[in-house]
Design an enzyme around this catalytic site. Structure first.
Site, PDB file in Angstrom:
ATOM      1  N   ASP A 228       0.849  -1.202   0.000  1.00 28.01           N
ATOM      2  CA  ASP A 228       0.000   0.000   0.000  1.00 28.01           C
ATOM      3  C   ASP A 228       0.884   1.252   0.000  1.00 28.01           C
ATOM      4  O   ASP A 228       0.653   2.204  -0.754  1.00 28.01           O
ATOM      5  CB  ASP A 228      -0.889   0.055   1.258  1.00 28.01           C
TER       6      ASP A 228
ATOM      7  N   ASP B 292      -6.310   5.109  -4.373  1.00 26.80           N
ATOM      8  CA  ASP B 292      -6.294   3.955  -3.466  1.00 26.80           C
ATOM      9  C   ASP B 292      -5.228   3.013  -4.025  1.00 26.80           C
ATOM     10  O   ASP B 292      -5.457   2.308  -5.007  1.00 26.80           O
ATOM     11  CB  ASP B 292      -7.670   3.270  -3.440  1.00 26.80           C
TER      12      ASP B 292
ATOM     13  N   THR C  70      -7.017  -4.730   0.769  1.00 30.15           N
ATOM     14  CA  THR C  70      -5.828  -5.091   1.563  1.00 30.15           C
ATOM     15  C   THR C  70      -6.069  -6.362   2.377  1.00 30.15           C
ATOM     16  O   THR C  70      -5.166  -7.191   2.530  1.00 30.15           O
ATOM     17  CB  THR C  70      -5.425  -3.916   2.494  1.00 30.15           C
TER      18      THR C  70
ATOM     19  N   LYS D  63     -15.609  -5.163  -6.926  1.00 30.72           N
ATOM     20  CA  LYS D  63     -17.075  -5.294  -6.992  1.00 30.72           C
ATOM     21  C   LYS D  63     -17.623  -4.542  -8.211  1.00 30.72           C
ATOM     22  O   LYS D  63     -18.504  -5.035  -8.904  1.00 30.72           O
ATOM     23  CB  LYS D  63     -17.702  -4.790  -5.680  1.00 30.72           C
TER      24      LYS D  63
ATOM     25  N   ASP E 140     -11.981   4.868  -2.555  1.00 30.02           N
ATOM     26  CA  ASP E 140     -12.517   3.556  -2.955  1.00 30.02           C
ATOM     27  C   ASP E 140     -13.485   3.697  -4.129  1.00 30.02           C
ATOM     28  O   ASP E 140     -13.615   2.788  -4.945  1.00 30.02           O
ATOM     29  CB  ASP E 140     -13.289   2.909  -1.795  1.00 30.02           C
TER      30      ASP E 140
HETATM   31  N1  LIG Z   1     -15.317  -1.065   8.498  1.00 28.44           N
HETATM   32  C1  LIG Z   1     -14.311  -0.676   7.707  1.00 28.44           C
HETATM   33  N2  LIG Z   1     -13.169  -0.186   8.235  1.00 28.44           N
HETATM   34  C2  LIG Z   1     -12.152   0.207   7.438  1.00 28.44           C
HETATM   35  N3  LIG Z   1     -12.188   0.156   6.079  1.00 28.44           N
HETATM   36  C3  LIG Z   1     -13.300  -0.314   5.521  1.00 28.44           C
HETATM   37  C4  LIG Z   1     -14.423  -0.759   6.301  1.00 28.44           C
HETATM   38  N4  LIG Z   1     -15.366  -1.183   5.447  1.00 28.44           N
HETATM   39  C5  LIG Z   1     -14.872  -1.013   4.201  1.00 28.44           C
HETATM   40  N5  LIG Z   1     -13.639  -0.497   4.245  1.00 28.44           N
HETATM   41  C6  LIG Z   1     -12.745  -0.204   3.119  1.00 28.44           C
HETATM   42  O1  LIG Z   1     -13.465  -0.143   1.912  1.00 28.44           O
HETATM   43  C7  LIG Z   1     -12.818  -0.892   0.880  1.00 28.44           C
HETATM   44  C8  LIG Z   1     -13.745  -1.983   0.389  1.00 28.44           C
HETATM   45  O2  LIG Z   1     -14.074  -2.828   1.472  1.00 28.44           O
HETATM   46  P1  LIG Z   1     -14.646  -4.287   1.272  1.00 28.44           P
HETATM   47  O3  LIG Z   1     -13.580  -5.096   0.640  1.00 28.44           O
HETATM   48  O4  LIG Z   1     -14.974  -4.748   2.659  1.00 28.44           O
HETATM   49  O5  LIG Z   1     -15.844  -4.124   0.399  1.00 28.44           O
HETATM   50  C9  LIG Z   1     -11.537  -1.453   1.495  1.00 28.44           C
HETATM   51  O6  LIG Z   1     -10.485  -0.609   1.082  1.00 28.44           O
HETATM   52  P2  LIG Z   1      -8.912  -0.949   1.312  1.00 28.44           P
HETATM   53  O7  LIG Z   1      -8.705  -2.389   1.162  1.00 28.44           O
HETATM   54  O8  LIG Z   1      -8.296  -0.093   0.264  1.00 28.44           O
HETATM   55  O9  LIG Z   1      -8.590  -0.420   2.684  1.00 28.44           O
HETATM   56  C10 LIG Z   1     -11.815  -1.392   2.969  1.00 28.44           C
HETATM   57  O10 LIG Z   1     -10.710  -1.227   3.795  1.00 28.44           O
HETATM   58 MG   LIG Z   2      -9.927   0.629  -0.820  1.00 28.43          MG
HETATM   59 MG   LIG Z   3      -7.047   0.404   3.463  1.00 24.96          MG
HETATM   60 MG   LIG Z   4      -6.481   0.724  -0.009  1.00 21.50          MG
END
Ligand SMILES: Nc1ncnc2c1ncn2[C@@H]1O[C@H](COP(=O)(O)O)[C@@H](OP(=O)(O)O)[C@H]1O
Ligand SMILES: [Mg+2]
Ligand SMILES: [Mg+2]
Ligand SMILES: [Mg+2]
Length: 346
Positions: free
Chosen positions: A50, A118, A123, A259, A282
């Protein structure tokens, strides 16, 4: 690089090339095996991939477009802006450079643009993918025990997934003008394909408002309602919103970028996430590509997010995206009032 192309087109073409380089950094960190995981908050992690991918993207874009406002997900505590010379990308994608810029974007200046980065979306899936790359069962078991945030249920689903979660990882670059996402890039570092008989890893999807999309084969939406949602950040509100949709199938995958890719490629028709966890980086790039392809991404009430530099980072009212207007309207109509209020009061 052709300097005659309009600024937005040049910036998108540069972003495609930079995202490709960032994707290679993401793969290289994984191959070395030293992920350098840092815990930012609950269910919120950062790795060396990252951090490094973001440095590569920001250093490359700001060297070429010094007046841009660029906002990345990761903090850079040491304010380190020096990067290895091979992370400084000046190439621009040739196909994108030929795009017709819409009239409304012809006069845009660097100062009018906000770029949301992003460097690694998904991650959680990236770190869990690392776990599965340990071929030796003893090594894998040891890593499982040391891993701070993986439950037995996830571990078992990982085993069943044929180690496929790395496909969920993407690099996202979103370009916003007047608070609206107008162009974007989703790079998928672990996408496998065969080009001219050779195995290839990685692909880059792009979109520009009123000009088109590229880098993937679009497909019609599925016949029945298939919803895509989070696999690693669920909670009771997220589950409630899924229940009311009456979907024929729910896909639980990582990353906002992945997604939206599923929507673009006809694997799902609606993306529902009734939680404030997603941030502007995102959704900016994915929203730009989805809308250039005829889809729509808003909060769960149906309002568009704004992407100006001063906007708050979290997408407080969740995410609801669909491949077309009708499906978007349907999904919004299904969200009960109390759920909207619960999110608004969070
Ligand atoms: N409760 C949470 N806390 C922190 N980040 C969240 C979160 N829900 C969703 N996200 C962030 O939104 C993105 C998509 O989430 P998901 O995979 O759950 O659909 C991910 O980005 P990153 O991986 O860039 O941090 C994730 O970290
Ligand atoms: Mg993200
Ligand atoms: Mg993140
Ligand atoms: Mg990220």
């Amino acid at each position: 690089m052709s300097n005659s192309a309009p600024l937005i087109v040049r910036l998108l073409a540069s972003s495609v090339s930079v995202a490709n380089r960032a994707g290679k950094i993401v793969r290289d960190v994984m191959s070395k095996g030293e992920l350098g995981i840092v815990e930012k908050g609950k269910d919120d992690y950062q790795t060396e991939a990252d951090r490094s991918a973001q440095k590569c993207i920001i250093a490359s874009l700001s060297a070429q477009y010094p007046k841009l406002c660029i906002i990345g997900e990761e903090d850079n505590p040491d304010n380190e802006t020096e990067v290895p010379s091979d992370w400084l990308i000046v190439d621009a994608d040739k196909e994108v450079l030929l795009l017709n810029c819409p009239d409304s974007l012809l006069g845009v200046k660097e100062e009018d643009i906000v770029v949301w980065v992003d460097p690694l979306d998904g991650t959680a899936e990236y770190t869990q993918g690392a776990l599965m790359l340990k071929r030796n069962p003893w090594e894998r078991g040891k890593m499982y025990l040391m891993h701070p945030f993986i439950s037995m249920k996830w571990y078992l689903s990982l085993l069943q997934s044929n180690y496929g979660f790395l496909e969920h990882v993407t690099v996202l670059i979103g370009i916003a003008v007047n608070e609206k996402p107008v162009a974007g890039v989703i790079h998928q570092p672990y996408y496998k394909s065969i080009v001219d008989g050779e195995k290839k890893l990685g692909r880059t999807i792009w979109g520009l408002q009123e000009a088109g999309v590229g880098g993937f084969s679009s497909a019609a939406p599925p016949d029945s309602l298939i919803i895509t949602t989070t696999r690693s950040h669920s909670n009771p509100l997220v589950e409630k919103a899924l229940q009311v949709m009456e979907a024929s199938q729910i896909l639980r995958v990582g990353g906002a970028g992945y997604k939206v890719l599923q929507l673009l490629e006809g694997q799902a028709s609606v993306y529902v996430f009734a939680s404030p966890g997603c941030k502007k980086w995102d959704t900016c790039g994915p929203e730009a590509i989805l809308s250039a392809a005829g889809g729509k991404l808003t909060d769960i009430v149906g309002n568009f997010y704004k992407y100006g530099a001063s906007e708050s980072r979290p997408n407080k009212m969740g995410v609801l995206a669909a491949v077309n207007d009708d499906l978007h309207k349907y999904a919004i109509s299904k969200i009960p009032q109390e759920l909207k209020e619960a999110l608004a009061n969070k």
